[in-house]
Design a protein around this motif. Structure first.
Motif, PDB file in Angstrom:
ATOM      1  N   LEU A 189      39.998  41.229  15.942  1.00  0.00           N
ATOM      2  CA  LEU A 189      39.200  42.010  17.860  1.00  0.00           C
ATOM      3  C   LEU A 189      38.017  41.970  17.369  1.00  0.00           C
ATOM      4  O   LEU A 189      36.672  41.723  18.563  1.00  0.00           O
ATOM      5  N   TYR A 248      37.855  45.124  24.439  1.00  0.00           N
ATOM      6  CA  TYR A 248      38.166  46.037  23.299  1.00  0.00           C
ATOM      7  C   TYR A 248      39.598  46.685  24.402  1.00  0.00           C
ATOM      8  O   TYR A 248      41.259  46.553  23.880  1.00  0.00           O
ATOM      9  N   GLY A 294      43.200  44.868  22.952  1.00  0.00           N
ATOM     10  CA  GLY A 294      44.852  46.095  22.829  1.00  0.00           C
ATOM     11  C   GLY A 294      45.518  46.073  23.647  1.00  0.00           C
ATOM     12  O   GLY A 294      46.764  45.493  23.222  1.00  0.00           O
ATOM     13  N   SER A 342      49.502  44.359  21.233  1.00  0.00           N
ATOM     14  CA  SER A 342      49.360  45.377  21.530  1.00  0.00           C
ATOM     15  C   SER A 342      49.598  45.493  19.674  1.00  0.00           C
ATOM     16  O   SER A 342      49.825  46.608  19.435  1.00  0.00           O
ATOM     17  N   TYR A 385      47.096  46.192  17.443  1.00  0.00           N
ATOM     18  CA  TYR A 385      46.591  47.365  18.158  1.00  0.00           C
ATOM     19  C   TYR A 385      47.159  48.459  16.864  1.00  0.00           C
ATOM     20  O   TYR A 385      46.292  49.943  16.543  1.00  0.00           O
ATOM     21  N   HIS A 388      39.546  54.278  22.068  1.00  0.00           N
ATOM     22  CA  HIS A 388      40.716  54.703  21.927  1.00  0.00           C
ATOM     23  C   HIS A 388      42.030  55.893  22.950  1.00  0.00           C
ATOM     24  O   HIS A 388      42.842  55.341  22.387  1.00  0.00           O
ATOM     25  N   THR A 396      45.056  53.917  24.027  1.00  0.00           N
ATOM     26  CA  THR A 396      46.813  54.399  23.315  1.00  0.00           C
ATOM     27  C   THR A 396      47.445  54.720  24.393  1.00  0.00           C
ATOM     28  O   THR A 396      49.183  54.806  24.693  1.00  0.00           O
TER      29      THR A 396
END
Length: 205
Positions: free
Chosen positions: A69, A93, A97, A101, A104, A158, A162
């Protein structure tokens, strides 16, 4: 065919890869040293020889995720517009992600999770964001405290990533939600003068 040597760099990388996959799909407590060793087609002795114990292996997985990252966000070029730079960092970012995955899920799924804090090390993925925010504060573009702004942006980002990885959005909805929500969060921290200008001139993605 015999099992590979327990101290081989290839075996170490394979153990980290397999541990990442297992930790991304199972609760941490259910992932055993034996399960990781079996998935990597090596012995439990290899895990103990290379990482010391399960905690050391999990730490190696997290270190890999943090480094990956960090590489992604530090590759973002700096422009003359700090708001555009912050948006670009958010985009990097999100891209990381989506492309990583498993990493992440490990990094933000409860395995010694990473979160922005007041202490930022040289290899901390949040460092470029803090630097961009500091520049925006210095140039009177944003108004607030750097860590608070970083946490606000990270929580928003995030949540978006997500939900996207969980399949909550189709592609067009994910794109629209990302752009509108990140820009709205940025506007909330801008100085009054900048806020008025952003109503008609938002930072370019």
């Amino acid at each position: 065919m015999g099992r590979p040597r327990t101290n081989d760099a290839t075996v170490k990388a394979r153990l980290v890869e397999c541990a990442t996959e297992l930790l991304a799909t199972r609760p941490q407590e259910s992932v055993s040293v034996r399960a990781v060793a079996t998935a990597a087609e090596t012995s439990t002795a290899a895990v103990y020889s290379l990482f010391g114990d399960k905690k050391g292996l999990i730490g190696a997985v997290r270190d890999k995720a943090v480094a990956s990252l960090f590489q992604a966000v530090t590759a973002v070029p700096t422009s003359e517009d700090p708001l555009a730079d912050i948006y670009a960092l958010a985009t990097a970012y999100r891209r990381w992600g989506r492309e990583h995955s498993h990493l992440y899920s490990v990094l933000f799924g409860g395995v010694q999770s990473f979160t922005p804090s007041g202490t930022v090390g040289t290899g901390d993925p949040v460092r470029p964001l803090i630097a961009a925010i500091d520049r925006a504060l210095t140039e009177s573009v944003l108004d607030g405290e750097a860590t608070s702004i970083a946490v606000s942006l990270w929580v928003t980002l995030h949540g978006l990533v997500t939900l996207e990885l969980a399949g909550a959005f189709d592609a067009p909805t994910a794109e629209a939600a990302f752009s509108s929500t990140i820009l709205a969060t940025l506007r909330g921290w801008t100085t009054p003068a900048v806020f008025r200008s952003l109503r008609h001139d938002e930072p370019a993605p």
